[in-house]
Design a protein around this motif. Structure first.
Motif, short mmCIF file in Angstrom:
data_model
loop_
_atom_site.label_atom_id
_atom_site.label_comp_id
_atom_site.label_asym_id
_atom_site.label_seq_id
_atom_site.Cartn_x
_atom_site.Cartn_y
_atom_site.Cartn_z
N VAL A 29 -8.93 -2.45 0.23
CA VAL A 29 -8.41 -2.23 1.59
C VAL A 29 -9.30 -2.93 2.60
O VAL A 29 -8.82 -3.57 3.55
CB VAL A 29 -8.32 -0.72 1.89
CG1 VAL A 29 -8.21 -0.46 3.38
CG2 VAL A 29 -7.14 -0.11 1.16
N ALA A 71 1.59 3.45 -3.40
CA ALA A 71 1.08 4.81 -3.25
C ALA A 71 2.16 5.80 -3.65
O ALA A 71 1.92 6.73 -4.42
CB ALA A 71 0.67 5.06 -1.80
N ALA A 72 3.37 5.53 -3.12
CA ALA A 72 4.49 6.44 -3.42
C ALA A 72 4.74 6.47 -4.93
O ALA A 72 4.89 7.53 -5.52
CB ALA A 72 5.74 5.96 -2.68
N PHE A 126 0.84 -1.20 0.00
CA PHE A 126 0.00 0.00 0.00
C PHE A 126 0.87 1.24 0.00
O PHE A 126 0.62 2.21 -0.70
CB PHE A 126 -0.91 0.03 1.24
CG PHE A 126 -2.12 -0.86 1.08
CD1 PHE A 126 -2.68 -1.09 -0.16
CD2 PHE A 126 -2.71 -1.44 2.20
CE1 PHE A 126 -3.79 -1.91 -0.29
CE2 PHE A 126 -3.82 -2.25 2.08
CZ PHE A 126 -4.36 -2.48 0.84
N ARG A 127 1.95 1.16 0.81
CA ARG A 127 2.84 2.31 0.91
C ARG A 127 3.62 2.52 -0.39
O ARG A 127 3.60 3.58 -0.98
CB ARG A 127 3.81 2.05 2.07
CG ARG A 127 4.75 3.17 2.37
CD ARG A 127 5.68 2.78 3.48
NE ARG A 127 6.04 1.35 3.36
CZ ARG A 127 7.10 0.81 3.93
NH1 ARG A 127 7.88 1.53 4.69
NH2 ARG A 127 7.39 -0.46 3.77
N ALA A 167 2.63 5.75 -7.24
CA ALA A 167 1.49 6.38 -7.91
C ALA A 167 1.60 7.90 -7.85
O ALA A 167 1.33 8.59 -8.83
CB ALA A 167 0.19 5.91 -7.27
N TYR A 192 -2.51 7.93 -9.44
CA TYR A 192 -3.04 7.80 -8.09
C TYR A 192 -4.53 7.54 -8.01
O TYR A 192 -5.00 6.68 -7.29
CB TYR A 192 -2.64 9.07 -7.33
CG TYR A 192 -3.49 9.31 -6.14
CD1 TYR A 192 -4.40 10.36 -6.15
CD2 TYR A 192 -3.41 8.49 -5.04
CE1 TYR A 192 -5.20 10.58 -5.06
CE2 TYR A 192 -4.22 8.71 -3.95
CZ TYR A 192 -5.10 9.75 -3.97
OH TYR A 192 -5.89 9.96 -2.91
N GLN A 193 -5.29 8.32 -8.81
CA GLN A 193 -6.75 8.20 -8.66
C GLN A 193 -7.26 6.80 -8.93
O GLN A 193 -8.10 6.30 -8.22
CB GLN A 193 -7.44 9.20 -9.58
CG GLN A 193 -7.31 10.61 -9.00
CD GLN A 193 -8.13 11.59 -9.76
OE1 GLN A 193 -8.90 11.23 -10.64
NE2 GLN A 193 -7.98 12.87 -9.44
N MET A 238 -8.66 0.87 -4.22
CA MET A 238 -8.34 0.52 -2.85
C MET A 238 -9.53 0.51 -1.91
O MET A 238 -9.48 -0.13 -0.87
CB MET A 238 -7.27 1.46 -2.32
CG MET A 238 -5.91 0.87 -2.62
SD MET A 238 -4.64 2.03 -2.28
CE MET A 238 -3.26 1.15 -3.02
N VAL A 239 -10.59 1.22 -2.27
CA VAL A 239 -11.72 1.28 -1.34
C VAL A 239 -12.22 -0.12 -0.99
O VAL A 239 -12.24 -0.50 0.17
CB VAL A 239 -12.84 2.18 -1.88
CG1 VAL A 239 -14.05 2.14 -0.96
CG2 VAL A 239 -12.33 3.61 -2.01
N LEU A 270 -6.53 4.63 -5.87
CA LEU A 270 -7.35 4.89 -4.69
C LEU A 270 -8.73 4.25 -4.86
O LEU A 270 -9.26 3.62 -3.96
CB LEU A 270 -7.50 6.38 -4.43
CG LEU A 270 -8.34 6.66 -3.18
CD1 LEU A 270 -7.58 6.26 -1.92
CD2 LEU A 270 -8.76 8.11 -3.11
N GLN A 271 -9.24 4.44 -6.07
CA GLN A 271 -10.55 3.87 -6.35
C GLN A 271 -10.53 2.36 -6.15
O GLN A 271 -11.42 1.77 -5.57
CB GLN A 271 -10.93 4.23 -7.80
CG GLN A 271 -11.96 3.31 -8.40
CD GLN A 271 -11.87 3.37 -9.92
OE1 GLN A 271 -11.30 4.30 -10.48
NE2 GLN A 271 -12.41 2.39 -10.57
#
Lengths: 484, 484
Positions: B401, B381-382, B377-378, B384, B390-391, B397-398, B394-395
């Motif tokens: 996660v 993310a970095a 995840f870390r 991304a 990124y977007q 990941m909802v 995140l989408q």
């Protein structure tokens, strides 16, 4: 009080040499000392237990008196003891259970008595040698087949005791008939004493402080909803907060755990309740089985809450630096609003008042918070990407997203529970009273943008879509996905 | 077969005019036709039910024969029926339940008989008028107090039936003693017949195809672990799936639902098992209560799985565009490895073999996947943030996660279940056999980096830290947070 201390001291002195008898002595003395305390607690937890015990004593006493009433004793003789036995085995805590057992016992005795008499007659015309053989075959076949039927879940739930008594009476009548000439008289006496015993038990059970299984089921389901509500009301504060009033509050939240395993007792109570006549607020043919449906939703909701509770107990709480964050605010809103809604619903169910507008307004607010949070994830992410503050937010999101997802589920279940209570109110044999003007007013003030109660209820009923909780969340998140 | 069709047709023709009797006729005929099918299914589901029914028939037959044995009948007379009654009410499905009821009945009859005789004697020296009054007071007090004691959860679990029989016998002996001169003879006959009945029931129950409650509990807990394992093994494929093999597989995954509500039956079986003598793999004083601990972990795990299953049924599955994503791979690994581990553990528990190295290797792998995912995840993310992708992430990941968090919980519970089975194996009265060389080899090939089985077990036992599942996840994620 000295003895246990002595025992204890001896126990300690013996230390690892381990004087078994002294250890045992200490344990026994401890138990003796604790016993009255436990007794008192048992009575205080539910004072109806004390009343029930006294009622059993009274019923047994009443039926024992038959031994001392000369005409009755002359008529029934030693079979009077069947009346005593019947009272002892039939008298249960609730009216439904007592009625169920009593009717089972009476019906089974009648039927098995008749069948036993028939078999006895058939056997007696088949000669000296044929008689015991025929009886033996019948006893074996009947005992085996009825025992097998007892495995049917439906039979077990309602007629288990009757089937047991059926085997018992059949064996008694058909087998003992071989010796006893007056088999009809014996059957008559057995049926009379069982009727006397069962009626005594049912009479005392119904007319002295009755405990209705239906009431218990109704209150159990309503209290379970309230427990879920209490957890949710407190969860937001507890999760996003700070040390200080830690442990005490947390223990206070654990009430919901009893909901996880209440399925069995709900089913038992529903089975008992079906034996009960109309009483109090409940008419004849009250839809007791619908409570199991509500109970099932409660349990589903409780499973999610149990998972949420795991996050409460873990060390990973949302870090302090997002205390002011919108995520926290929305999660807290979802949690507290759905908690309030569940509490309102519990109150409505308990008092059999149509769910007041406040409940639906809380549900609407919690749903709105859930929707806001979903779009918030998108917006805040976009903002973050622009500002470069992204990493902090993602880190925050790992626990927050999970908690928010679970809360979304819970909100969906709260909606389902509301719908299910509305359904209960709409059954033909159920009468929920309309919310009183005063209550209505308080409802209206707490949610000033909604009209009078009944209008809303109708509106909402019409607009409520029958859908799976997850489907709804799914669609919502999918919409967000495609929007992104 | 023709009749229900006719009934049904009539029923349909009457349509909304609703001929009640025809509808009833159809229902009854349907039930009659379905009955043998249901009977057959009931027997096929658990053939021991058929054997049990035949055993009950046999025991009742055996004890009925007493009526035809002249010397016995001369000695016991009509009280022979107590033997029949005892067999019918004492004979239960498992040995433990039968022994428990039998011992309860015998002990309670002895004690209550003695007490009843004492009270009768006390009353008889208090004169013509005092007698019934004293007896009445005693009957009332004893019935009320023993009924109250039945509310103690511990007493209810093990001695409920005994307490009932205690009230019953006390009333019978003390009250009927007023009329009967030969009270001692009556007491003697009652005790003898109950002994005969109880021994017949216990004898038949133990020596003809016995059903041990201990075995049932052992298998229930092991099967529950296996069901959880089966879900987890299939979950990854199903969640991240491919169209085509939809519904059929999904139904196959639902086995775990029975775990959610198995607490009550585990507790009942554990109570029965404590009455049983040593049998098969189980020595005397086998730690049956420890199974409740494992069962509790199973339920906790099942609550998480129930929540996971909600996401399986929702429309929001991880979008296709991340099918190749690492998140998917790691989630699938967590799920399938912990599933395999649970299945290995279930097998080890069922066969009472020390958990083989494969189980711990699967656990290690699932834990590693959980840790990887957390750091993923870390990292992702970095990455991304740098790439501007990124977007999309995140989408994704909802839901991911949430599922990943829940799977992390499940992995932690799998670890706890493993530890708890190790604990069971280490009890002094329990003997788990060492994994056989062949099994060991297969274990070693499946996890080639680990040494011989017993060494690993010792190592792992030493290194296992006693910690709350959530705490561990918490600490791990916290570490990631601070790393970020």
């Amino acid at each position: 009080m000295a003895s246990p201390a002595i025992c204890d001291r001896n126990n300690r002195n013996d230390g690892e040499n381990g004087s078994w008898s002294m250890g045992l002595c200490g344990k026994v003395m401890n138990k003796v000392v604790e016993f009255p305390i436990k007794l008192k607690k048992l009575g205080q937890d539910d004072p109806r237990r004390v009343v029930h015990s006294l009622k059993v004593g009274l019923a047994v006493l009443l039926v024992s008196l038959l031994y001392y009433v000369q005409p009755v004793y002359n008529g029934l003789g030693d079979t009077t003891m069947w009346a005593v036995i019947t009272v002892v085995v039939v008298f249960e805590f609730s009216v439904g259970a007592t009625l169920g057992r009593g009717l089972n016992r009476i019906l089974a005795t009648f039927l098995a008595g008749a069948l036993g008499f028939g078999v006895h007659h058939l056997a007696s015309i088949s000669g000296e040698i044929g008689h015991p053989i025929l009886i033996g075959i019948f006893v074996f076949l009947l005992a085996a087949s009825v025992t097998f039927i007892r495995f049917f879940p439906r039979m077990k739930a309602r007629f288990d005791y009757g089937l047991l008594i059926f085997i018992l009476t059949f064996c008694l009548i058909s087998v003992s008939g071989y010796r006893e000439e007056e088999i009809l008289e014996m059957a008559h006496k057995r049926v009379s004493t069982i009727l006397i015993g069962a009626f005594t038990a049912v009479f005392v059970c119904i007319f002295i402080c009755p405990v209705w299984a239906g009431d218990d089921l109704h209150n159990l389901v309503a209290n379970n909803i309230e427990k879920l509500g209490s957890f949710l009301e407190g969860f937001g504060d507890e999760y996003f907060k700070v040390a200080g009033n830690g442990e005490s509050n947390r223990a206070h939240l654990q009430g919901y755990t009893s909901v996880l395993n209440s399925k069995q007792s709900e089913e038992t109570q529903a089975n008992f309740a079906r034996w009960e006549p109309r009483h109090g607020k409940f008419r004849y043919r009250h839809p007791w089985r619908h409570y199991l449906k509500i109970g099932n939703l409660n349990q589903q909701c409780a499973y999610r809450i149990e998972t949420l509770n795991g996050y409460l107990n873990s060390e990973i709480q949302t870090p302090l630096n997002i205390q002011s964050n919108k995520v926290q605010e929305l999660c807290m809103k979802m949690s507290s609003e759905s908690g309030k809604a569940l509490k309102e619903l519990a109150w409505a169910l308990k008092t059999m008042t149509e769910p007041c507008a406040a409940a639906s307004s809380h549900i609407t607010k919690s749903r709105a918070a859930a929707n806001n949070l979903t779009s918030m994830f998108r917006t805040s992410a976009a903002a973050a990407a622009g500002e470069g503050g992204y990493q902090v937010r993602l880190q925050d999101m790992v626990p927050a997203v999970t908690v928010a997802s679970l809360l979304s589920d819970v909100v969906a279940y709260a909606e389902q529970i509301e719908k299910s209570i509305q359904e209960l109110a709409s059954f033909p044999h159920v009468q929920f009273k309309s919310a009183e003007p005063k209550t209505l007013q308080s409802c209206n003030t707490s949610s000033s943008n909604v009209g009078p109660h009944h209008v809303i209820t109708m509106d909402r009923l019409a607009s409520l879509q029958v859908q799976e909780p997850h489907k709804e969340i799914g669609t919502k998140l999918q919409r967000v996905s495609s929007a992104i």
